[in-house]
Design a protein around this motif. Structure first.
Motif, short mmCIF file in Angstrom:
data_model
loop_
_atom_site.label_atom_id
_atom_site.label_comp_id
_atom_site.label_asym_id
_atom_site.label_seq_id
_atom_site.Cartn_x
_atom_site.Cartn_y
_atom_site.Cartn_z
N ALA A 172 -54.68 -5.69 21.44
CA ALA A 172 -55.90 -6.51 21.43
C ALA A 172 -55.76 -7.69 20.48
O ALA A 172 -56.16 -8.82 20.79
CB ALA A 172 -57.10 -5.64 21.05
N GLU A 173 -55.20 -7.43 19.30
CA GLU A 173 -55.03 -8.50 18.32
C GLU A 173 -54.07 -9.57 18.84
O GLU A 173 -54.27 -10.76 18.62
CB GLU A 173 -54.52 -7.92 17.01
CG GLU A 173 -55.55 -7.07 16.28
CD GLU A 173 -54.98 -6.37 15.07
OE1 GLU A 173 -53.74 -6.42 14.88
OE2 GLU A 173 -55.75 -5.74 14.31
N GLY A 174 -53.02 -9.13 19.54
CA GLY A 174 -52.06 -10.09 20.08
C GLY A 174 -52.66 -10.98 21.14
O GLY A 174 -52.33 -12.17 21.23
N PHE A 175 -53.55 -10.43 21.96
CA PHE A 175 -54.19 -11.20 23.04
C PHE A 175 -55.50 -11.86 22.59
O PHE A 175 -56.10 -12.61 23.36
CB PHE A 175 -54.47 -10.30 24.24
CG PHE A 175 -53.24 -9.87 24.99
CD1 PHE A 175 -52.19 -10.74 25.17
CD2 PHE A 175 -53.16 -8.60 25.53
CE1 PHE A 175 -51.06 -10.35 25.88
CE2 PHE A 175 -52.04 -8.20 26.24
CZ PHE A 175 -50.98 -9.08 26.42
N VAL A 176 -55.92 -11.52 21.38
CA VAL A 176 -57.20 -12.01 20.85
C VAL A 176 -58.35 -11.62 21.79
O VAL A 176 -59.15 -12.45 22.23
CB VAL A 176 -57.19 -13.55 20.61
CG1 VAL A 176 -58.37 -13.96 19.74
CG2 VAL A 176 -55.90 -13.99 19.97
N VAL A 177 -58.39 -10.34 22.10
CA VAL A 177 -59.46 -9.78 22.91
C VAL A 177 -59.95 -8.50 22.24
O VAL A 177 -59.38 -8.06 21.24
CB VAL A 177 -58.99 -9.47 24.36
CG1 VAL A 177 -58.54 -10.73 25.06
CG2 VAL A 177 -57.87 -8.43 24.34
N SER A 178 -60.98 -7.90 22.79
CA SER A 178 -61.49 -6.65 22.22
C SER A 178 -60.64 -5.47 22.65
O SER A 178 -59.93 -5.53 23.67
CB SER A 178 -62.94 -6.43 22.69
OG SER A 178 -62.97 -6.17 24.08
#
Length: 214
Positions: A172-178
């Motif tokens: 999630a952090e890598g894709f900047v999503v929840s």
């Protein structure tokens, strides 16, 4: 955690023993050839084995073939290949045997011993730890029509990161999503790969193995 190490370079072998010992990992045996590796695993029944590919006498793929043998004879022992090379033939067999607790890391890409120990712990616990370059080469070597064709590009990316051993939070952090968005992608992956809920926690590992077998 107790491990066995197979590395033909005495300097690298001793260095790895010392580094692991400093982080609380018990090294039951450190050997320099495939035959000694198999004997050490049979004697000590470690949680995991760290294995270089090119071991005596031929210095070709003896370590990888020994790893395949260990997976067949001692499926409870995690196997972490730690090498300079990507060998697709036996690696595909090792990673696609339907079991868990396998990893493949490239020496020159490991820059943090803490991350290496974490990867070793995942493998010992039945998870996976795969270098992205290994995943890319294995996927390229075995690409063909399969259930994976039903996955969207983002679902393929998520599955590739799962193969590296990344957590939902890390993805999630890598894709900047929840994390919820990542969980939705993973649920779709499980559905498209026909991995029912009854598989429980092993579905993640099975999905990775499908990815590598495809």
């Amino acid at each position: 955690m107790r491990v066995v190490i197979a590395e033909d370079s005495a300097i690298l072998r001793d260095g790895l023993v010392q580094l692991l010992a400093l982080r609380g990992v018990e090294v039951a045996a450190a050997v320099g050839d495939a035959e000694s590796l198999l004997a050490a695993v049979a004697e000590h029944r470690p949680d995991a084995a760290v294995i270089d590919i090119r071991l005596p006498p031929g210095h070709t793929d003896e370590g990888l073939r020994a790893a395949v043998e260990i997976r067949a004879s001692s499926p409870g022992v995690g196997v972490l290949i730690f090498s300079q090379y990507v060998e697709t033939r036996y690696a595909a067999q090792l990673l696609g045997d339907g079991g868990a607790g396998v990893g493949y890391l490239l020496k020159e890409r490991v820059v943090d011993i803490g991350e290496f120990v974490e990867a070793l712990q995942r493998v010992a616990a039945g998870g996976t730890a795969l270098d992205p370059e290994v995943v890319a080469q294995l996927f390229g070597a075995s690409r063909r029509a399969s259930a994976l064709d039903a996955l969207t590009p983002r679902e393929r990316e998520v599955l590739g990161l799962m193969a590296q051993g990344r957590t939902n939070q890390s993805i999630a952090e890598g894709f900047v999503v929840s994390e919820r968005a990542v969980e939705k992608h993973i649920a779709n992956i499980f559905a498209k790969l026909d991995l029912p809920q009854s598989e429980g926690g092993h579905r993640r590992v099975l999905a990775v193995l499908r990815y590598l077998e495809a």
